[in-house]
Enzyme design. Structure first.
Site, PDB file in Angstrom:
ATOM      1  CE1 TYR A 148      -3.484  -2.702   0.496  1.00  0.00           C
ATOM      2  CE2 TYR A 148      -4.641  -0.621   0.604  1.00  0.00           C
ATOM      3  CZ  TYR A 148      -4.655  -1.975   0.424  1.00  0.00           C
ATOM      4  OH  TYR A 148      -5.842  -2.609   0.165  1.00  0.00           O
ATOM      5  CE  LYS A 194       1.402 -18.397  -1.339  1.00  0.00           C
ATOM      6  NZ  LYS A 194       0.632 -19.663  -1.276  1.00  0.00           N
ATOM      7  CG  ASP A 226      -2.592 -20.480  -0.104  1.00  0.00           C
ATOM      8  OD1 ASP A 226      -2.125 -20.421   1.055  1.00  0.00           O
ATOM      9  OD2 ASP A 226      -2.037 -21.138  -1.018  1.00  0.00           O
ATOM     10  CG  ASP A 250      -8.460  -4.488   1.052  1.00  0.00           C
ATOM     11  OD1 ASP A 250      -9.411  -3.887   1.591  1.00  0.00           O
ATOM     12  OD2 ASP A 250      -8.327  -4.600  -0.178  1.00  0.00           O
ATOM     13  CG  ASP A 254     -14.298  -6.616   0.980  1.00  0.00           C
ATOM     14  OD1 ASP A 254     -13.948  -5.868   1.926  1.00  0.00           O
ATOM     15  OD2 ASP A 254     -14.657  -6.170  -0.130  1.00  0.00           O
TER      16      ASP A 254
HETATM   17  C1  IPM Z   1     -10.734  -0.609   2.705  1.00  0.00           C
HETATM   18  C2  IPM Z   1     -10.697  -0.124   1.274  1.00  0.00           C
HETATM   19  C3  IPM Z   1      -9.417   0.677   1.006  1.00  0.00           C
HETATM   20  C4  IPM Z   1      -8.245  -0.259   1.247  1.00  0.00           C
HETATM   21  C5  IPM Z   1      -9.340   1.302  -0.409  1.00  0.00           C
HETATM   22  C6  IPM Z   1     -10.500   2.233  -0.679  1.00  0.00           C
HETATM   23  C7  IPM Z   1      -8.050   2.035  -0.623  1.00  0.00           C
HETATM   24  O1  IPM Z   1     -10.820  -1.209   0.401  1.00  0.00           O
HETATM   25  O2  IPM Z   1     -10.692   0.220   3.618  1.00  0.00           O
HETATM   26  O3  IPM Z   1     -10.834  -1.827   2.926  1.00  0.00           O
HETATM   27  O4  IPM Z   1      -7.854  -1.020   0.361  1.00  0.00           O
HETATM   28  O5  IPM Z   1      -7.694  -0.215   2.355  1.00  0.00           O
HETATM   29 MN    MN Z   2     -11.267  -3.094   1.369  1.00  0.00          MN
END
Ligand code: IPM
Ligand code: MN
Ligand code: NAD
Length: 354
Positions: A148, A194, A226, A250, A254
Site C-alpha cells: 500500500y 505467504k 490461501d 483488506d 470482505d
Molecule cells: C478498505 C478499502 C481501502 C483499502 C481502499 C479504498 C483504498 O478497500 O478500507 O478496505 O484497500 O484499504
Molecule cells: Mn477493502
C-alpha cells in the site's frame, strides 16, 4: 456533560447517506450514556476535489491530527476520479500520516439468518439471536506498510511494486493482536502470511514467534493466507483473532464480512493507541446504490460503536450493538439483508431499540 469533538467526512456515493442516517442513532446512544458529540462536517471527497483540486490540504490534516477526538468517515471513491487520487490522499493519507497502524475489523454473526453458509443456524450449533454468536473473530490488519505504500517504478517493460515489511511494523501489529486477545479473554491468535512463496514474509514468522513467546496462555498458530481463506469459509467459528498484512487483511475483511451478512454490516477502526483514531465502515462508496435510499446504515452505526468504545464509552458501544441485533431480529432490514427497509427506516429501527 462530556462533549466529544468529532470530525465527519461523509465522502462519496452512499457515504453521506449512511453517515446522515447513523449520526442521530449515535447521538441518542450517547445521550443515554451521559455524553455528547459535537459533529464537525468536513467537505473532503470527490465533489470537493473536482471543484477545487484539493484532496486533503495540510491545514486540514493538522486540524484532524491536533484538534478533534476522532475522525468518522463514510466512504471515498468516485468513478469520476478514475485513479482515486482523492481517496488515496484522504483515506490512505490519514492512515499513513497519523501512523494508524492497527486496522481493527470485527467479524461477528449478529443473527443466524445472515450467514450464507449452509450449516449455519443448523447442525453446527450456530447461535440464535440473543446468544453469543458462533462466528466471532477480529482481523488485525497491518495498516501502514506492505504494497500500500505505493513504492512503484518502471523498469523496462515492467511496473515494479515494492512490498515493505519492517521489523518494527510487523512486530507492533502482531503485538497489538496478542495484547487485545489477552485483554479480551481470547485464547487463539492466527497469523497469516505467504512465507512459502515470498521470502520477505519470513520476517512475519520471526516476529510472530517472538511476540507469541511472551503470551504463554494464548495459543499461536500460523496459516498460509490461501489456506486460511479456505478454512474461514469451512470453519469460521474456530477463529478468534487473525493478524496479517495490509493487502491480505483488506481481502480477508470482505471475505469475513460476507460470512456474516455482507459489507452492509462490517465496521472498522484505524488506531494508534494514544492518537486520534479514524473510524469507517469496511465498505466503499457503492456508486450504484447512491441516491437509491437502500444502503445499509448498520456498518456505519457499528463503526460508531467502535468509536465510542475507543472514546471510553464501552457501555454505549454495547447498547448500540444490542440495538442493531434486535432491529435485525425484528426483520427491519435493508435489501442487502433480505428486507425492504430504506436507509433511514433501518436506522430509525435501531434508534427505537436504544
Ligand atoms: C478498505 C478499502 C481501502 C483499502 C481502499 C479504498 C483504498 O478497500 O478500507 O478496505 O484497500 O484499504
Ligand atoms: Mn477493502
Ligand atoms: P463497495 O464496498 O463500495 O461496494 C461493493 C458492493 O457491496 C456494492 O455494490 C453493494 O452491493 C455492496 N455494499 C457495500 N456497502 C453497502 C451498504 N452499506 N449497503 C448495502 N450494500 C452495500 O466496493 P467497490 O464497488 O469495489 O468500490 C466502490 C468505490 O469505493 C471504489 O472507488 C473503491 O475504491 C471505494 N472504496 C472505498 C472504501 C472506503 O472509503 N473505506 C472502501 C472500499 C472501497
Amino acid at each position: 456533560m462530556k462533549q466529544h469533538r468529532i470530525a465527519v467526512i461523509g465522502g462519496d456515493g452512499i457515504g453521506p447517506e449512511v453517515v446522515d442516517a447513523a449520526l442521530p442513532v449515535l447521538d441518542r446512544a450517547a445521550a443515554r450514556h451521559g455524553f455528547g458529540c459535537a459533529w464537525e462536517q468536513l467537505p473532503y471527497g470527490a465533489d470537493h476535489y473536482l471543484k477545487t483540486g484539493e484532496t486533503l490540504p495540510d491545514a486540514g490534516f493538522r486540524h484532524l491530527r491536533d484538534d478533534v477526538d476522532a475522525i468518522f468517515v463514510g466512504a471515498l471513491g468516485d468513478p469520476r476520479v478514475p485513479e482515486n487520487e482523492h481517496a488515496r490522499d484522504i483515506l490512505l493519507g490519514l492512515r499513513f500520516r497519523l501512523d494508524l497502524y492497527i486496522n481493527f475489523r470485527p467479524v461477528t454473526l449478529l443473527h443466524p439468518s445472515l450467514t450464507p453458509l449452509r450449516s449455519a443456524g443448523g447442525t453446527q450449533g450456530l447461535s440464535t439471536a440473543d446468544e453469543t454468536p458462533a462466528i466471532d473473530f477480529v482481523i488485525f490488519r497491518e495498516n501502514t506498510e506492505g504494497l500500500y505504500l505505493g513504492r512503484t517504478r518502471t523498469e523496462g517493460d515492467a511496473e515494479v511494486a515494492e512490498e515493505v515489511n519492517t521489523h518494527r511494523g510487523v512486530h507492533r501489529i502482531i503485538r497489538a493482536a496478542f495484547e487485545w486477545a489477552d485483554a479480551h479473554g481470547r485464547t487463539l491468535v492466527t497469523m497469516a502470511d505467504k512465507s512459502n512463496a515470498i521470502p520477505a514474509h519470513r520476517l512475519w514468522q520471526r516476529e510472530f514467534h517472538d511476540v507469541a513467546s511472551a503470551f504463554p496462555n494464548i495459543q499461536a498458530e500460523h496459516r498460509y493466507i490461501d489456506a486460511l481463506a479456505m478454512e474461514l469459509v469451512r470453519r469460521p467459528e474456530r477463529f478468534q483473532v487473525i493478524v496479517t498484512n495490509n493487502l491480505f487483511g483488506d481481502i480477508l475483511s470482505d471475505l469475513g464480512a460476507a460470512l456474516v451478512g455482507g459489507l452492509g454490516i462490517a465496521a472498522s477502526a484505524n488506531l494508534h493507541p494514544g492518537r486520534t483514531g479514524l473510524f469507517e465502515p469496511v465498505h466503499g462508496s457503492a456508486p450504484r446504490h447512491a441516491g437509491r435510499r437502500d444502503a445499509n446504515p448498520v456498518a456505519t452505526v457499528l463503526t460508531g460503536a467502535l468509536m465510542f468504545e475507543q472514546l471510553g464509552h464501552a457501555e454505549a458501544a454495547r447498547d448500540l450493538e444490542r440495538a442493531v441485533r434486535h432491529a435485525i431480529a425484528a426483520g427491519i432490514r435493508t435489501p442487502d439483508l433480505g428486507g425492504r427497509a430504506t436507509t433511514t427506516e433501518a436506522a430509525a429501527a435501531i434508534s427505537a431499540q436504544l
